[in-house]
Write a protein that holds these residues in place. Structure first.
Motif, PDB file in Angstrom:
ATOM      1  N   ALA A  80     -11.827 -13.848  -6.308  1.00 45.13           N
ATOM      2  CA  ALA A  80     -12.630 -13.121  -5.309  1.00 45.13           C
ATOM      3  C   ALA A  80     -11.485 -12.050  -4.831  1.00 45.13           C
ATOM      4  CB  ALA A  80     -12.862 -14.374  -3.787  1.00 45.13           C
ATOM      5  N   ASN A  81     -12.009 -11.378  -5.431  1.00 45.45           N
ATOM      6  CA  ASN A  81     -11.663  -9.592  -5.542  1.00 45.45           C
ATOM      7  C   ASN A  81     -12.188  -9.098  -4.885  1.00 45.45           C
ATOM      8  OD1 ASN A  81      -9.284  -7.977  -6.956  1.00 45.45           O
ATOM      9  ND2 ASN A  81     -11.343  -7.106  -7.871  1.00 45.45           N
ATOM     10  N   ALA A  82     -13.535  -8.476  -4.968  1.00 45.86           N
ATOM     11  CA  ALA A  82     -13.739  -7.472  -4.493  1.00 45.86           C
ATOM     12  C   ALA A  82     -14.142  -7.195  -3.398  1.00 45.86           C
ATOM     13  CB  ALA A  82     -15.848  -7.476  -4.213  1.00 45.86           C
ATOM     14  N   GLY A  83     -13.331  -5.806  -2.772  1.00 49.23           N
ATOM     15  CA  GLY A  83     -12.956  -5.118  -1.468  1.00 49.23           C
ATOM     16  C   GLY A  83     -12.756  -3.354  -1.766  1.00 49.23           C
ATOM     17  N   LEU A  84     -13.127  -3.348  -0.190  1.00 48.79           N
ATOM     18  CA  LEU A  84     -12.664  -2.001   0.068  1.00 48.79           C
ATOM     19  C   LEU A  84     -12.487  -1.578   1.128  1.00 48.79           C
ATOM     20  CD1 LEU A  84     -15.727  -1.868   1.960  1.00 48.79           C
ATOM     21  CD2 LEU A  84     -16.610  -1.696   0.128  1.00 48.79           C
ATOM     22  N   GLY A  85     -11.903  -0.438   1.799  1.00 46.31           N
ATOM     23  CA  GLY A  85     -11.272   0.139   2.312  1.00 46.31           C
ATOM     24  C   GLY A  85     -11.286   1.616   2.786  1.00 46.31           C
ATOM     25  N   SER A  86     -11.050   2.252   4.173  1.00 45.28           N
ATOM     26  CA  SER A  86     -10.925   3.770   3.892  1.00 45.28           C
ATOM     27  C   SER A  86     -10.178   3.976   5.287  1.00 45.28           C
ATOM     28  CB  SER A  86     -12.071   4.659   4.569  1.00 45.28           C
ATOM     29  OG  SER A  86     -13.104   3.662   5.605  1.00 45.28           O
ATOM     30  N   SER A 107      -3.383  -8.361   0.428  1.00 48.53           N
ATOM     31  CA  SER A 107      -2.571  -7.098   0.624  1.00 48.53           C
ATOM     32  C   SER A 107      -1.726  -7.732   1.169  1.00 48.53           C
ATOM     33  CB  SER A 107      -3.463  -5.860   0.921  1.00 48.53           C
ATOM     34  OG  SER A 107      -2.856  -4.796   1.701  1.00 48.53           O
ATOM     35  N   THR A 108      -0.789  -6.192   0.841  1.00 48.64           N
ATOM     36  CA  THR A 108       0.594  -6.312   2.059  1.00 48.64           C
ATOM     37  C   THR A 108       0.076  -5.642   3.005  1.00 48.64           C
ATOM     38  OG1 THR A 108       0.793  -3.749   0.796  1.00 48.64           O
ATOM     39  CG2 THR A 108       1.791  -6.054  -0.007  1.00 48.64           C
ATOM     40  N   THR A 109      -0.580  -4.940   3.352  1.00 47.89           N
ATOM     41  CA  THR A 109      -1.162  -4.237   4.869  1.00 47.89           C
ATOM     42  C   THR A 109      -2.030  -5.655   5.435  1.00 47.89           C
ATOM     43  OG1 THR A 109      -3.923  -4.670   4.108  1.00 47.89           O
ATOM     44  CG2 THR A 109      -1.709  -2.657   3.901  1.00 47.89           C
ATOM     45  N   GLY A 110      -2.024  -7.075   4.908  1.00 42.30           N
ATOM     46  CA  GLY A 110      -2.513  -7.842   5.898  1.00 42.30           C
ATOM     47  C   GLY A 110      -1.468  -8.293   6.895  1.00 42.30           C
ATOM     48  N   SER A 111       0.063  -8.611   6.533  1.00 44.09           N
ATOM     49  CA  SER A 111       1.395  -8.735   6.769  1.00 44.09           C
ATOM     50  C   SER A 111       2.346  -7.574   7.377  1.00 44.09           C
ATOM     51  CB  SER A 111       1.922  -9.726   5.653  1.00 44.09           C
ATOM     52  OG  SER A 111       2.128  -9.166   4.997  1.00 44.09           O
ATOM     53  N   THR A 112       1.362  -6.338   7.347  1.00 42.35           N
ATOM     54  CA  THR A 112       2.677  -5.249   7.846  1.00 42.35           C
ATOM     55  C   THR A 112       1.664  -4.528   7.968  1.00 42.35           C
ATOM     56  OG1 THR A 112       2.486  -4.120   5.839  1.00 42.35           O
ATOM     57  CG2 THR A 112       4.050  -5.634   5.575  1.00 42.35           C
ATOM     58  N   GLY A 113       2.383  -3.442   9.524  1.00 40.83           N
ATOM     59  CA  GLY A 113       1.168  -2.250   9.628  1.00 40.83           C
ATOM     60  C   GLY A 113       1.433  -1.334   9.064  1.00 40.83           C
ATOM     61  N   PRO A 121      -0.517   2.927   8.940  1.00 39.22           N
ATOM     62  CA  PRO A 121      -0.671   3.752  10.059  1.00 39.22           C
ATOM     63  C   PRO A 121      -2.753   4.298   9.412  1.00 39.22           C
ATOM     64  CG  PRO A 121       0.292   4.751   8.835  1.00 39.22           C
ATOM     65  CD  PRO A 121       1.409   3.746   8.597  1.00 39.22           C
ATOM     66  N   ALA A 122      -3.937   4.440   9.978  1.00 40.52           N
ATOM     67  CA  ALA A 122      -4.914   5.061  10.006  1.00 40.52           C
ATOM     68  C   ALA A 122      -5.795   3.847   9.048  1.00 40.52           C
ATOM     69  CB  ALA A 122      -4.488   6.072   9.078  1.00 40.52           C
ATOM     70  N   PHE A 123      -5.606   2.574   9.055  1.00 43.58           N
ATOM     71  CA  PHE A 123      -5.449   1.854   8.354  1.00 43.58           C
ATOM     72  C   PHE A 123      -5.836  -0.201   8.656  1.00 43.58           C
ATOM     73  CE2 PHE A 123      -5.338   0.256   3.436  1.00 43.58           C
ATOM     74  CZ  PHE A 123      -6.506   1.054   2.621  1.00 43.58           C
ATOM     75  N   SER A 124      -6.001   0.221   9.697  1.00 48.36           N
ATOM     76  CA  SER A 124      -6.013  -1.360  10.592  1.00 48.36           C
ATOM     77  C   SER A 124      -6.979  -2.192  10.215  1.00 48.36           C
ATOM     78  CB  SER A 124      -5.495  -0.934  11.765  1.00 48.36           C
ATOM     79  OG  SER A 124      -7.448  -0.112  12.792  1.00 48.36           O
ATOM     80  N   ILE A 125      -8.253  -1.405   9.854  1.00 54.25           N
ATOM     81  CA  ILE A 125      -9.613  -2.473   9.700  1.00 54.25           C
ATOM     82  C   ILE A 125      -9.028  -2.361   8.620  1.00 54.25           C
ATOM     83  CG2 ILE A 125     -11.701  -2.114  10.189  1.00 54.25           C
ATOM     84  CD1 ILE A 125     -10.638  -1.555  12.099  1.00 54.25           C
ATOM     85  N   TYR A 126      -8.731  -1.715   7.532  1.00 51.86           N
ATOM     86  CA  TYR A 126      -8.492  -2.741   6.345  1.00 51.86           C
ATOM     87  C   TYR A 126      -7.513  -4.097   6.421  1.00 51.86           C
ATOM     88  CZ  TYR A 126      -7.311  -3.485   1.814  1.00 51.86           C
ATOM     89  OH  TYR A 126      -6.846  -4.161  -0.074  1.00 51.86           O
ATOM     90  N   SER A 127      -6.388  -3.442   6.925  1.00 54.57           N
ATOM     91  CA  SER A 127      -5.283  -3.917   7.180  1.00 54.57           C
ATOM     92  C   SER A 127      -6.067  -5.559   7.996  1.00 54.57           C
ATOM     93  CB  SER A 127      -4.620  -3.847   7.828  1.00 54.57           C
ATOM     94  OG  SER A 127      -3.952  -2.380   7.823  1.00 54.57           O
ATOM     95  N   ALA A 128      -6.489  -5.591   9.247  1.00 56.61           N
ATOM     96  CA  ALA A 128      -7.327  -6.479  10.062  1.00 56.61           C
ATOM     97  C   ALA A 128      -8.466  -8.058   8.830  1.00 56.61           C
ATOM     98  CB  ALA A 128      -8.113  -6.215  11.092  1.00 56.61           C
ATOM     99  N   THR A 129      -9.155  -7.000   7.982  1.00 55.20           N
ATOM    100  CA  THR A 129      -9.402  -8.181   7.344  1.00 55.20           C
ATOM    101  C   THR A 129      -8.317  -8.869   6.320  1.00 55.20           C
ATOM    102  OG1 THR A 129     -10.001  -6.669   5.333  1.00 55.20           O
ATOM    103  CG2 THR A 129     -11.439  -6.252   7.312  1.00 55.20           C
TER     104      THR A 129
END
Length: 248
Positions: free
Chosen positions: A86-92, A137-143, A145-153
């Motif tokens: 399950a790889n499909a994803g996007l972010g801005s 993503s690494t963003t799921g466990s680190t802060g 900037p400007a990427f909080s919505i993608y990171s939260a997913t």
């Protein structure tokens, strides 16, 4: 024989980036694969690049009728799934104070809702000993900037694996998260303004202990490990392919 000889694999978002690199690797290792993507033209190019052993089904993972069509195709042609990526994803990019409802809904619909219903609708076809891989993503466990919505997913994806490992107890199906760091994909480069792609990659590389960004093929190699029997005693885990970015 390849490490996935005779296996049936489904890869969402298999038309570019990490998904496409993984599709190529899985086929090279003996799997028959099904890939999805939202844009038919990109899917057609991906099929040409992969060669034999691939079926493409156009669709959006956030649309349940598209997922139904995908898995009906798998059922009719192969009758089972051994590996689900399950790889499909996007972010801005959007700093707090500029986030709008439409981008929030789109990101959660594709990354979270899409992953949930991809897995849930695949389950009736999954085999004992099957492997489910979720792209984190690494963003799921680190802060970031400007990427909080993608990171939260991606934080949600991490908890999906923990919770589903318990839900799947006794089925023989394992579920793990593969979390890339900054990887040279069209999606990452698309975050940069026109002409600023190299500057974006250089800035990210400066934050990575290995001193460079990753290549999709490197993440695909980790996906192969999680798909194969070599990871048979792993479930609920998160494996990073990040050059050390989230580790130190």
């Amino acid at each position: 024989m390849g490490r996935l000889e005779g296996k049936i694999a489904v890869i969402t978002g298999g038309n570019s980036g990490i998904g496409l690199a993984t599709a190529k690797r899985f086929v090279a290792e003996g799997a028959e694969i099904f890939i999805t993507g939202r844009r038919q033209e990109e899917l057609d190019r991906a099929v040409e690049a992969i060669g034999s052993g691939v079926t493409a089904v156009q669709g959006d993972v956030s649309r349940l009728d598209d997922l139904e069509r995908l898995f009906e195709t798998v059922r009719a042609k192969s009758g089972r799934i051994d590996i689900l990526f399950a790889n499909a994803g996007l972010g801005s990019l959007a700093p707090l104070g500029t986030i709008d409802e439409a981008s929030f809904d789109l990101t959660f619909d594709v990354n979270v809702k899409g992953a949930l219903f991809t897995v849930q609708k695949a389950l009736p076809l999954m085999q004992d000993g099957g492997s489910i891989i979720l792209t984190g993503s690494t963003t799921g466990s680190t802060g970031t900037p400007a990427f909080s919505i993608y990171s939260a997913t991606k934080a949600a994806i991490r908890n999906f694996a923990r919770s589903w490992a318990l839900d799947l107890r006794g089925t023989g199906i394992r579920v793990n998260v593969l979390s890339p760091g900054a990887t040279e994909t069209p999606g990452l480069k698309g975050l940069a303004s026109a002409g600023e792609e190299d500057a974006l990659l250089e800035g990210l590389a400066s934050q990575i202990p290995l001193g460079r960004t990753g290549h999709p093929e490197e993440t695909a190699a980790v996906a192969l490990f999680l798909a194969s029997n070599e990871s048979s005693f792993m479930t609920g885990s998160e494996v990073f392919a990040d050059g050390g970015a989230a580790q130190v």
